[in-house]
Design an enzyme around this catalytic site. Structure first.
Site, PDB file in Angstrom:
ATOM      1  N   LYS A 122       0.839  -1.215   0.000  1.00 12.52           N
ATOM      2  CA  LYS A 122       0.000   0.000   0.000  1.00 12.52           C
ATOM      3  C   LYS A 122       0.866   1.254   0.000  1.00 12.52           C
ATOM      4  O   LYS A 122       0.632   2.190  -0.762  1.00 12.52           O
ATOM      5  CB  LYS A 122      -0.927   0.033   1.236  1.00 12.52           C
ATOM      6  CG  LYS A 122      -1.841  -1.181   1.355  1.00 12.52           C
ATOM      7  CD  LYS A 122      -2.718  -1.115   2.587  1.00 12.52           C
ATOM      8  CE  LYS A 122      -1.983  -1.169   3.916  1.00 12.52           C
ATOM      9  NZ  LYS A 122      -1.280  -2.440   4.186  1.00 12.52           N
ATOM     10  N   ARG A 171      -9.670   0.987   8.929  1.00 14.27           N
ATOM     11  CA  ARG A 171      -9.246  -0.389   9.203  1.00 14.27           C
ATOM     12  C   ARG A 171     -10.308  -1.166   9.958  1.00 14.27           C
ATOM     13  O   ARG A 171     -10.103  -2.337  10.242  1.00 14.27           O
ATOM     14  CB  ARG A 171      -7.995  -0.341  10.077  1.00 14.27           C
ATOM     15  CG  ARG A 171      -6.736  -0.786   9.374  1.00 14.27           C
ATOM     16  CD  ARG A 171      -5.615  -0.497  10.327  1.00 14.27           C
ATOM     17  NE  ARG A 171      -4.473  -1.293  10.096  1.00 14.27           N
ATOM     18  CZ  ARG A 171      -3.383  -0.842   9.471  1.00 14.27           C
ATOM     19  NH1 ARG A 171      -3.353   0.371   8.977  1.00 14.27           N
ATOM     20  NH2 ARG A 171      -2.342  -1.617   9.351  1.00 14.27           N
ATOM     21  N   ARG A 184      11.827  -5.975   4.659  1.00 15.26           N
ATOM     22  CA  ARG A 184      11.639  -4.505   4.613  1.00 15.26           C
ATOM     23  C   ARG A 184      12.625  -3.799   5.550  1.00 15.26           C
ATOM     24  O   ARG A 184      12.857  -4.189   6.679  1.00 15.26           O
ATOM     25  CB  ARG A 184      10.220  -4.141   5.047  1.00 15.26           C
ATOM     26  CG  ARG A 184      10.056  -2.625   5.172  1.00 15.26           C
ATOM     27  CD  ARG A 184       8.628  -2.178   5.274  1.00 15.26           C
ATOM     28  NE  ARG A 184       7.837  -2.914   6.226  1.00 15.26           N
ATOM     29  CZ  ARG A 184       6.518  -2.903   6.241  1.00 15.26           C
ATOM     30  NH1 ARG A 184       5.842  -2.211   5.360  1.00 15.26           N
ATOM     31  NH2 ARG A 184       5.867  -3.602   7.155  1.00 15.26           N
ATOM     32  N   ARG A 214      11.522  -2.269  11.094  1.00 14.15           N
ATOM     33  CA  ARG A 214      10.423  -1.807  11.945  1.00 14.15           C
ATOM     34  C   ARG A 214      10.201  -2.750  13.112  1.00 14.15           C
ATOM     35  O   ARG A 214      10.251  -3.954  12.943  1.00 14.15           O
ATOM     36  CB  ARG A 214       9.138  -1.713  11.111  1.00 14.15           C
ATOM     37  CG  ARG A 214       8.760  -0.300  10.788  1.00 14.15           C
ATOM     38  CD  ARG A 214       7.679  -0.235   9.750  1.00 14.15           C
ATOM     39  NE  ARG A 214       6.426  -0.854  10.142  1.00 14.15           N
ATOM     40  CZ  ARG A 214       5.324  -0.825   9.386  1.00 14.15           C
ATOM     41  NH1 ARG A 214       5.346  -0.194   8.230  1.00 14.15           N
ATOM     42  NH2 ARG A 214       4.216  -1.410   9.779  1.00 14.15           N
ATOM     43  N   ARG A 225      -0.534  -9.341  13.220  1.00 14.86           N
ATOM     44  CA  ARG A 225      -1.052  -8.295  12.323  1.00 14.86           C
ATOM     45  C   ARG A 225      -1.868  -8.921  11.184  1.00 14.86           C
ATOM     46  O   ARG A 225      -2.886  -8.375  10.779  1.00 14.86           O
ATOM     47  CB  ARG A 225       0.096  -7.455  11.756  1.00 14.86           C
ATOM     48  CG  ARG A 225       0.673  -6.492  12.798  1.00 14.86           C
ATOM     49  CD  ARG A 225       2.010  -5.921  12.387  1.00 14.86           C
ATOM     50  NE  ARG A 225       1.971  -5.199  11.143  1.00 14.86           N
ATOM     51  CZ  ARG A 225       3.038  -4.957  10.388  1.00 14.86           C
ATOM     52  NH1 ARG A 225       4.234  -5.392  10.766  1.00 14.86           N
ATOM     53  NH2 ARG A 225       2.927  -4.278   9.286  1.00 14.86           N
TER      54      ARG A 225
END
Ligand code: AP5
Length: 224
Positions: free
Chosen positions: A13, A88, A127, A160, A171
């Site tokens: 996203k 969300r 990431r 992160r 998540r």
């Protein structure tokens, strides 16, 4: 034009939102980025959000809605907006539909990115981001020129905190339980819902996204 980017963690996203912003000159409201900035700055919102984010849970709706409303009030209503990671939950979606007319906007469409869990897990594990430039990399799919160093800022990249495997698993569950029902919510409304295969290269996803926006919503290079 105001468009929601919806999809599980790691689906792209943020990556696609950045590319779209550059192409169309729109603004992007990314609640995850706003919350991470609040944490870095040590604000009250950042302190309240920390525990939820690190556990992979959602931050309470009232805090998020207030944050988005504040950002929207700062923007000129002439600019298109991409909502990344918001709404969300169904209550957040309901709040958005009340807030938008108040700030002279209306929802144009919802883009749903889809991708298998194992691909999401690999993307998230790879990431890295630069706290200084904000740029996001991927050690497998989009590495920096020098390992561990941001090409733009020349400073170390970080992983992160909520990208640890145990938090990622939570998540993904939270997405399925609380966010995926939004797809049905919007399909049952008059808002167009565009489904995009997120399991392609970044460029291929962008091409599919741009052509769907053009064909379904009439959004081209000329902007909102
Ligand atoms: P948030 O920051 O919104 O995280 P998320 O939705 O889990 O999404 P991600 O940022 O993990 O992924 P992305 O889809 O943007 O993927 P990206 O482009 O980076 O939220 C974090 C937390 O904040 C939440 O858990 C919650 O606690 C809280 N929060 C935020 N909003 C909230 C809300 N509205 N309500 C309540 N709580 C909220 O890509 C991932 C990686 O893959 C990158 O390395 C990228 O380079 C790579 N990549 C991207 N696309 C491709 C591709 N096509 N091929 C190969 N690699 C790719």
């Amino acid at each position: 034009m105001n468009v929601i980017l919806l999809g599980p963690p790691g689906v792209g996203k943020g990556t696609q939102g950045e590319l779209l912003m550059e192409a169309l000159g729109w603004e992007r409201i990314a609640t995850g980025d706003l919350l991470r900035a609040a944490r870095r700055e040590g604000t009250e919102l950042g302190r309240k959000a920390q525990e939820y984010m690190d556990a992979g849970e959602l931050v309470p709706d009232d805090l998020i809605v207030a944050l988005v409303e504040e950002r929207l009030e700062d923007l000129s209503s002439d600019t298109g907006v991409l909502f990344d990671g918001f709404p969300r939950t169904v209550p957040q979606a309901e709040a958005l539909s009340e807030v938008l007319p108040r700030v002279g906007r209306e929802l144009g469409g919802v883009v749903v990115f889809e991708c298998p869990d194992e691909v999401l897990q690999k993307r998230i594990s790879g990431r890295r981001h630069s706290p200084d430039s904000g740029r996001v990399y991927n050690v497998y799919f989009d590495p920096p020129e020098t390992e561990g160093i941001c090409d733009e800022a020349g400073t170390p990249l970080v992983h992160r905190q909520d990208d640890r495997p145990e938090t990622v698993a939570r998540r993904l569950e939270v997405y399925k339980e609380q966010t995926a029902p939004l797809i049905r919510h919007y399909e049952n409304s008059s808002t167009p819902v565009l489904r995009i295969d997120g399991d392609q290269s970044m460029d291929e996803v962008q091409t599919a996204l741009r052509s769907a926006l053009d064909e379904e919503l009439g959004v081209g290079d000329s902007g909102a």
